[in-house]
Scaffold this active site. Structure first.
Site, PDB file in Angstrom:
ATOM      1  N   GLY A 110     -36.798 145.391   2.369  1.00  0.00           N
ATOM      2  CA  GLY A 110     -36.237 145.204   1.058  1.00  0.00           C
ATOM      3  C   GLY A 110     -34.853 144.487   1.232  1.00  0.00           C
ATOM      4  O   GLY A 110     -34.517 144.271   2.403  1.00  0.00           O
ATOM      5  N   ASP A 111     -34.208 144.346   0.209  1.00  0.00           N
ATOM      6  CA  ASP A 111     -32.891 143.591   0.144  1.00  0.00           C
ATOM      7  C   ASP A 111     -32.873 142.203   1.091  1.00  0.00           C
ATOM      8  O   ASP A 111     -32.063 141.632   1.273  1.00  0.00           O
ATOM      9  CB  ASP A 111     -31.613 144.425   0.879  1.00  0.00           C
ATOM     10  CG  ASP A 111     -31.617 146.153   0.578  1.00  0.00           C
ATOM     11  OD1 ASP A 111     -31.798 146.341  -0.559  1.00  0.00           O
ATOM     12  OD2 ASP A 111     -31.568 146.733   1.529  1.00  0.00           O
ATOM     13  N   LYS A 155     -34.060 138.909  -3.067  1.00  0.00           N
ATOM     14  CA  LYS A 155     -35.021 138.569  -4.288  1.00  0.00           C
ATOM     15  C   LYS A 155     -34.406 138.493  -5.485  1.00  0.00           C
ATOM     16  O   LYS A 155     -34.843 137.619  -6.336  1.00  0.00           O
ATOM     17  CB  LYS A 155     -36.313 139.911  -4.365  1.00  0.00           C
ATOM     18  CG  LYS A 155     -37.079 139.984  -2.973  1.00  0.00           C
ATOM     19  CD  LYS A 155     -38.005 141.146  -3.295  1.00  0.00           C
ATOM     20  CE  LYS A 155     -37.381 142.550  -3.485  1.00  0.00           C
ATOM     21  NZ  LYS A 155     -36.486 143.047  -2.224  1.00  0.00           N
ATOM     22  N   ASN A 159     -34.191 153.105  -7.460  1.00  0.00           N
ATOM     23  CA  ASN A 159     -33.858 152.865  -5.901  1.00  0.00           C
ATOM     24  C   ASN A 159     -33.402 151.445  -5.804  1.00  0.00           C
ATOM     25  O   ASN A 159     -32.546 151.034  -4.892  1.00  0.00           O
ATOM     26  CB  ASN A 159     -34.984 153.540  -5.220  1.00  0.00           C
ATOM     27  CG  ASN A 159     -36.382 152.785  -5.641  1.00  0.00           C
ATOM     28  OD1 ASN A 159     -36.504 152.301  -6.693  1.00  0.00           O
ATOM     29  ND2 ASN A 159     -37.460 153.242  -4.857  1.00  0.00           N
ATOM     30  N   GLY A 170     -32.008 147.673  -6.643  1.00  0.00           N
ATOM     31  CA  GLY A 170     -30.611 147.200  -7.359  1.00  0.00           C
ATOM     32  C   GLY A 170     -30.083 145.881  -6.901  1.00  0.00           C
ATOM     33  O   GLY A 170     -30.466 145.277  -5.897  1.00  0.00           O
ATOM     34  N   HIS A 171     -29.672 145.061  -8.063  1.00  0.00           N
ATOM     35  CA  HIS A 171     -29.176 143.785  -7.669  1.00  0.00           C
ATOM     36  C   HIS A 171     -27.997 143.612  -8.425  1.00  0.00           C
ATOM     37  O   HIS A 171     -27.658 144.196  -9.430  1.00  0.00           O
ATOM     38  CB  HIS A 171     -30.035 142.555  -7.697  1.00  0.00           C
ATOM     39  CG  HIS A 171     -30.947 142.589  -9.005  1.00  0.00           C
ATOM     40  ND1 HIS A 171     -32.340 142.952  -8.969  1.00  0.00           N
ATOM     41  CD2 HIS A 171     -30.648 142.110 -10.130  1.00  0.00           C
ATOM     42  CE1 HIS A 171     -32.629 142.742 -10.057  1.00  0.00           C
ATOM     43  NE2 HIS A 171     -31.752 142.397 -10.951  1.00  0.00           N
ATOM     44  N   GLN A 195     -37.939 146.351  -3.554  1.00  0.00           N
ATOM     45  CA  GLN A 195     -38.139 146.868  -2.076  1.00  0.00           C
ATOM     46  C   GLN A 195     -38.897 145.827  -1.309  1.00  0.00           C
ATOM     47  O   GLN A 195     -38.753 144.651  -1.861  1.00  0.00           O
ATOM     48  CB  GLN A 195     -38.750 148.341  -2.064  1.00  0.00           C
ATOM     49  CG  GLN A 195     -38.007 149.423  -2.479  1.00  0.00           C
ATOM     50  CD  GLN A 195     -38.096 149.684  -4.094  1.00  0.00           C
ATOM     51  OE1 GLN A 195     -39.065 149.644  -4.596  1.00  0.00           O
ATOM     52  NE2 GLN A 195     -36.931 150.008  -4.636  1.00  0.00           N
ATOM     53  N   THR A 252     -27.464 150.110  -4.474  1.00  0.00           N
ATOM     54  CA  THR A 252     -27.625 151.221  -5.144  1.00  0.00           C
ATOM     55  C   THR A 252     -26.859 152.523  -4.664  1.00  0.00           C
ATOM     56  O   THR A 252     -26.138 153.447  -5.319  1.00  0.00           O
ATOM     57  CB  THR A 252     -29.172 151.627  -4.976  1.00  0.00           C
ATOM     58  OG1 THR A 252     -29.709 150.649  -5.899  1.00  0.00           O
ATOM     59  CG2 THR A 252     -29.427 152.993  -5.841  1.00  0.00           C
ATOM     60  N   ARG A 267     -24.659 152.333   1.130  1.00  0.00           N
ATOM     61  CA  ARG A 267     -24.844 152.489   2.417  1.00  0.00           C
ATOM     62  C   ARG A 267     -24.876 151.214   3.223  1.00  0.00           C
ATOM     63  O   ARG A 267     -25.078 149.914   2.750  1.00  0.00           O
ATOM     64  CB  ARG A 267     -26.204 153.186   2.797  1.00  0.00           C
ATOM     65  CG  ARG A 267     -26.175 154.478   2.344  1.00  0.00           C
ATOM     66  CD  ARG A 267     -27.596 155.179   2.635  1.00  0.00           C
ATOM     67  NE  ARG A 267     -28.737 154.883   1.824  1.00  0.00           N
ATOM     68  CZ  ARG A 267     -29.943 155.224   1.944  1.00  0.00           C
ATOM     69  NH1 ARG A 267     -30.405 155.934   2.746  1.00  0.00           N
ATOM     70  NH2 ARG A 267     -30.792 154.374   1.207  1.00  0.00           N
ATOM     71  N   LYS A 271     -30.069 133.734   3.161  1.00  0.00           N
ATOM     72  CA  LYS A 271     -28.705 133.989   3.799  1.00  0.00           C
ATOM     73  C   LYS A 271     -28.762 133.474   5.473  1.00  0.00           C
ATOM     74  O   LYS A 271     -28.423 134.097   6.381  1.00  0.00           O
ATOM     75  CB  LYS A 271     -28.997 135.629   4.192  1.00  0.00           C
ATOM     76  CG  LYS A 271     -28.516 136.364   2.907  1.00  0.00           C
ATOM     77  CD  LYS A 271     -28.123 137.764   3.341  1.00  0.00           C
ATOM     78  CE  LYS A 271     -27.188 138.316   2.142  1.00  0.00           C
ATOM     79  NZ  LYS A 271     -26.732 139.625   2.257  1.00  0.00           N
ATOM     80  N   GLY A 327     -26.157 130.987   0.357  1.00  0.00           N
ATOM     81  CA  GLY A 327     -25.092 131.786  -0.239  1.00  0.00           C
ATOM     82  C   GLY A 327     -25.394 132.384  -1.384  1.00  0.00           C
ATOM     83  O   GLY A 327     -26.741 132.118  -1.762  1.00  0.00           O
TER      84      GLY A 327
HETATM   85  P1  IMP Z   1     -36.638 156.094  -2.013  1.00  0.00           P
HETATM   86  O1  IMP Z   1     -37.343 154.877  -2.497  1.00  0.00           O
HETATM   87  O2  IMP Z   1     -35.305 156.497  -2.671  1.00  0.00           O
HETATM   88  O3  IMP Z   1     -37.605 157.275  -1.959  1.00  0.00           O
HETATM   89  O4  IMP Z   1     -36.179 155.831  -0.367  1.00  0.00           O
HETATM   90  C1  IMP Z   1     -37.268 155.655   0.537  1.00  0.00           C
HETATM   91  C2  IMP Z   1     -36.884 154.538   1.474  1.00  0.00           C
HETATM   92  O5  IMP Z   1     -36.922 153.416   1.106  1.00  0.00           O
HETATM   93  C3  IMP Z   1     -35.601 154.663   2.296  1.00  0.00           C
HETATM   94  O6  IMP Z   1     -35.482 154.258   3.537  1.00  0.00           O
HETATM   95  C4  IMP Z   1     -34.733 153.988   1.247  1.00  0.00           C
HETATM   96  O7  IMP Z   1     -33.354 153.334   1.866  1.00  0.00           O
HETATM   97  C5  IMP Z   1     -35.644 152.773   0.982  1.00  0.00           C
HETATM   98  N1  IMP Z   1     -35.347 151.941   0.052  1.00  0.00           N
HETATM   99  C6  IMP Z   1     -35.801 151.985  -1.144  1.00  0.00           C
HETATM  100  N2  IMP Z   1     -35.238 151.421  -2.132  1.00  0.00           N
HETATM  101  C7  IMP Z   1     -34.798 150.477  -1.412  1.00  0.00           C
HETATM  102  C8  IMP Z   1     -34.128 149.082  -1.681  1.00  0.00           C
HETATM  103  O8  IMP Z   1     -34.258 148.660  -2.913  1.00  0.00           O
HETATM  104  N3  IMP Z   1     -33.624 148.362  -0.848  1.00  0.00           N
HETATM  105  C9  IMP Z   1     -33.960 148.638   0.597  1.00  0.00           C
HETATM  106  N4  IMP Z   1     -34.173 149.863   0.883  1.00  0.00           N
HETATM  107  C10 IMP Z   1     -34.785 150.756  -0.344  1.00  0.00           C
END
Ligand code: IMP
Length: 447
Positions: A12-13, A16, A38, A40-41, A223, A299, A302, A330, A414
């Site tokens: 993820g991240d 996208k 979960n 976000g952008h 994700q 989101t 962290r 990147k 960028g």
């Molecule tokens: P959950 O989706 O909140 O249940 O989290 C489960 C795992 O997926 C955790 O390690 C989160 O940090 C990770 N996670 C969930 N959504 C994202 C995202 O959009 N980007 C990166 N990690 C994510």
């Protein structure tokens, strides 16, 4: 006409958001097919910055329809906040459609998510705390609330009365938390229902109709591959299917309608939350990548764990998703790095392993085997074609393409839209790109 899936090739991240924003220009319809708030952008419109978790960024294009598909889980409170933010900018949300069969995140889902994480102690997953896992768990257990249930006030009241009394037993007895008042929750959600009602549709039918009218559809994965419930680093995964196959299940569309799959990967690797990460860097270089790449979650805020590019998981992502081409994002973050490492294989119990091991214990014991490549030590953020790149940067890209056995179609340098090298139009162009898997450049460079 082409129907394209964009997926994350790592944890993820991967960036996208920027790639789907670029591709949305050529799309008539953009569809989210899994996950919830979960994801976000961040989007900047005329100097206004706001964060979207559920609504595809395609909403910013006036003629693009955006659909939140049936495989997603919807937190109505967050969705309404997003609608309000967009409407405040005088951007219409008439083109937003919500699947009536998507599941709804309820207050007890958020409470369960956080309470369960606390209980897990050392075994915690590091979830976003947004109630995603418990919402999907209720879907599987067949006790979930769907968007169409929200649309029926009488039915919803009866269903929630029963469900909340049942969930209260778990809240009180298992987690020592105060019970929820069913009437308060019912009133709150009936209010959300009225706000969302104009957007609710049979999304599978709507997508099918778009296909019959030969419109371009972009399926936006949230994700990434390694967070996939079935194919990721279980149990350190999310509860949905971000892989390309998830687009069919999460929209009600048959696989024969998909024309191509575009993977997105960072030029290095990041991961948020717990779980093994073989190429993780804990020292100075990791900090440099984190600072230069602004690696903090949209989101949860962290700090993301940073590491070298891992071509083993890259190859795995190519295989699992049937990836046609890749967008590398990147690249500029590596501009100041003296020497760059790429993980080409793992060592497990003294043996070389070329493939991603599916068991989490085995994966945790992997030691990366690196190939070291000289850095380019100059800025790439103003490069607009491959020939502008320093030779070492181009060599790095070729090496990644060769290792992953997939051509690179887009390179991002960028955050802004113009900081991009488009090698091929990934939607309308042929299924080939500038850099062949063997690393041989094609003569149509910079076309
Ligand atoms: P959950 O989706 O909140 O249940 O989290 C489960 C795992 O997926 C955790 O390690 C989160 O940090 C990770 N996670 C969930 N959504 C994202 C995202 O959009 N980007 C990166 N990690 C994510």
């Amino acid at each position: 006409m082409a129907n394209v899936i964009v997926i994350g090739a790592q944890w993820g991240d991967e960036g996208k958001g920027k790639i789907t924003d670029l591709l949305s220009r050529s799309a008539d319809v953009v569809v989210r097919y899994q996950g919830g708030v979960n994801a976000g952008h961040t989007i900047v419109v005329e100097g206004n910055t706001f964060k979207l978790h559920l609504i595809p960024s395609g909403i910013l294009y006036p003629d693009t329809e955006c659909i939140i598909g049936s495989g997603t889980v919807i937190d109505p409170q967050v969705l309404i906040t997003e609608l309000d933010q967009i409407e405040k900018l005088n951007i219409s949300t008439d083109n937003l459609f919500i699947s009536e069969t998507a599941h709804v995140t309820m207050p007890y889902h958020r409470l369960f998510d956080r309470a369960a994480e606390e209980r897990r102690g050392n075994y915690k997953i590091g979830t976003t705390g947004r109630g995603i896992g418990p919402t999907y768990a209720d879907k599987s257990e067949r006790t979930g609330i769907r968007v169409l249930d929200l649309m029926d006030p009488q039915g919803l009241s009866e269903q929630l009365e029963w469900t909340i009394n049942y969930k209260n037993v778990i809240l009180e007895k298992l987690y020592n938390l105060p019970p929820l008042d069913p009437q308060v929750v019912i009133k709150e959600y009936l209010g959300y229902a009225e706000r969302l009602r104009p957007h609710v549709v049979d999304s599978s039918l709507k997508i099918y109709d778009a296909i019959q009218h030969r419109r371009n559809i972009l399926f936006e994965g949230a994700q990434g591959t390694l967070l996939d419930l079935d194919h990721g680093t279980y149990p350190y995964v999310t509860s949905s299917n971000p892989v390309a196959g998830g687009a069919c299940v999460g929209t009600g569309l048959g696989p024969t309608a998909i024309d191509r799959v575009i993977g997105v990967a960072k030029a290095y690797t990041t991961r948020v939350g717990e779980g093994p990460f073989p190429t993780e860097l804990e020292g100075e270089v990791g900090e440099l990548l984190c600072a230069r790449g602004a690696e903090f979650g949209t989101t949860t805020g962290r700090k993301r764990r940073c590491g070298w590019f891992d071509a083993v998981i890259g190859r795995y992502a190519v295989r699992i998703n049937g990836m046609d081409c890749l967008a590398i994002t990147k690249l500029d973050v590596l501009d100041d790095v003296e020497e760059i490492k790429v993980c080409v294989a793992y060592e497990i119990d003294g043996e070389r392993c070329e493939h991603f091991p599916t068991g989490s214990r085995r994966f945790a014991s992997c030691r990366p085997i690196y190939k070291t490549i000289p850095g380019w030590k100059q800025s790439t953020s103003d490069c607009r074609k491959l020939s502008d790149l320093p030779k070492q940067a181009l060599d790095y890209l070729k090496f990644l393409a060769e290792l992953m056995e997939v051509p690179i179609a887009i390179v991002s340098l960028g955050a802004s839209r113009d900081q991009t090298i488009i090698v091929e139009d990934p939607i309308h162009g042929p299924k080939r790109a500038l850099l062949h898997p063997d690393g041989t450049p094609v003569s149509t460079v910079n076309a």
